[in-house]
Design a protein around this motif. Sequence first.
Motif, PDB file in Angstrom:
ATOM      1  N   ALA A  11      -1.031  18.015  13.925  1.00  0.00           N
ATOM      2  CA  ALA A  11      -1.743  16.834  13.444  1.00  0.00           C
ATOM      3  C   ALA A  11      -3.163  17.197  13.005  1.00  0.00           C
ATOM      4  O   ALA A  11      -3.618  16.768  11.932  1.00  0.00           O
ATOM      5  CB  ALA A  11      -1.765  15.760  14.531  1.00  0.00           C
ATOM      6  N   ALA A  14      -2.964  19.203   9.769  1.00  0.00           N
ATOM      7  CA  ALA A  14      -2.590  18.368   8.623  1.00  0.00           C
ATOM      8  C   ALA A  14      -3.774  17.526   8.154  1.00  0.00           C
ATOM      9  O   ALA A  14      -4.047  17.446   6.947  1.00  0.00           O
ATOM     10  CB  ALA A  14      -1.406  17.474   8.989  1.00  0.00           C
ATOM     11  N   ALA A  56      -2.015  21.419   5.263  1.00  0.00           N
ATOM     12  CA  ALA A  56      -1.507  20.058   5.431  1.00  0.00           C
ATOM     13  C   ALA A  56       0.010  20.066   5.604  1.00  0.00           C
ATOM     14  O   ALA A  56       0.548  19.395   6.488  1.00  0.00           O
ATOM     15  CB  ALA A  56      -1.913  19.191   4.240  1.00  0.00           C
ATOM     16  N   ALA A  60       2.016  19.167   9.019  1.00  0.00           N
ATOM     17  CA  ALA A  60       3.000  18.081   9.020  1.00  0.00           C
ATOM     18  C   ALA A  60       4.344  18.570   9.550  1.00  0.00           C
ATOM     19  O   ALA A  60       5.033  17.846  10.276  1.00  0.00           O
ATOM     20  CB  ALA A  60       3.147  17.502   7.618  1.00  0.00           C
ATOM     21  N   LEU A  64       6.474  16.856  12.563  1.00  0.00           N
ATOM     22  CA  LEU A  64       7.731  16.184  12.248  1.00  0.00           C
ATOM     23  C   LEU A  64       8.997  16.953  12.598  1.00  0.00           C
ATOM     24  O   LEU A  64      10.065  16.346  12.692  1.00  0.00           O
ATOM     25  CB  LEU A  64       7.753  15.843  10.755  1.00  0.00           C
ATOM     26  CG  LEU A  64       6.627  14.916  10.285  1.00  0.00           C
ATOM     27  CD1 LEU A  64       6.634  14.808   8.769  1.00  0.00           C
ATOM     28  CD2 LEU A  64       6.735  13.557  10.950  1.00  0.00           C
TER      29      LEU A  64
END
Length: 132
Positions: A11, A14, A56, A60, A64
């Motif tokens: 996080a 990102a 980024a 991510a 995810l």
Amino acid sequence: MRTGLLRMVGAATAVYGLAVTARPELLARPSGLADADGRVAGATRVSLRPLAWRDAASGAALVLAPEGPALRTAALVRIAADFGDAALLGATLPDRSARRMAVAVSVGWGALSLAGLLAPAARRPRGVPGRA
């Protein structure tokens, strides 16, 4: 594997990557890539944006990816990127203090991801649902 730590690193990475994609001077200035007035050349801005976008995207992926092989792979990509940044920026940035800072920051983030990857999963107290 410490999923929570990997997701936190993802996080943060990102968000930073998106910020630098939008404003490359956030990376250029502390890296010694700005002029004496703090301005960042157009070519430098163009060159830093793909690096920031990579951060980024890899961040991510850490957030995810499902637990298991996908998260391990995302962590390995992030670790390789951070240690690669340390090696390349440490060898090529024009300012000695900027090189040291870039190495310290890159190794620090890579070490956090490595710790999250190698640490045993947190044990849950009995009766608490969820994956171990």
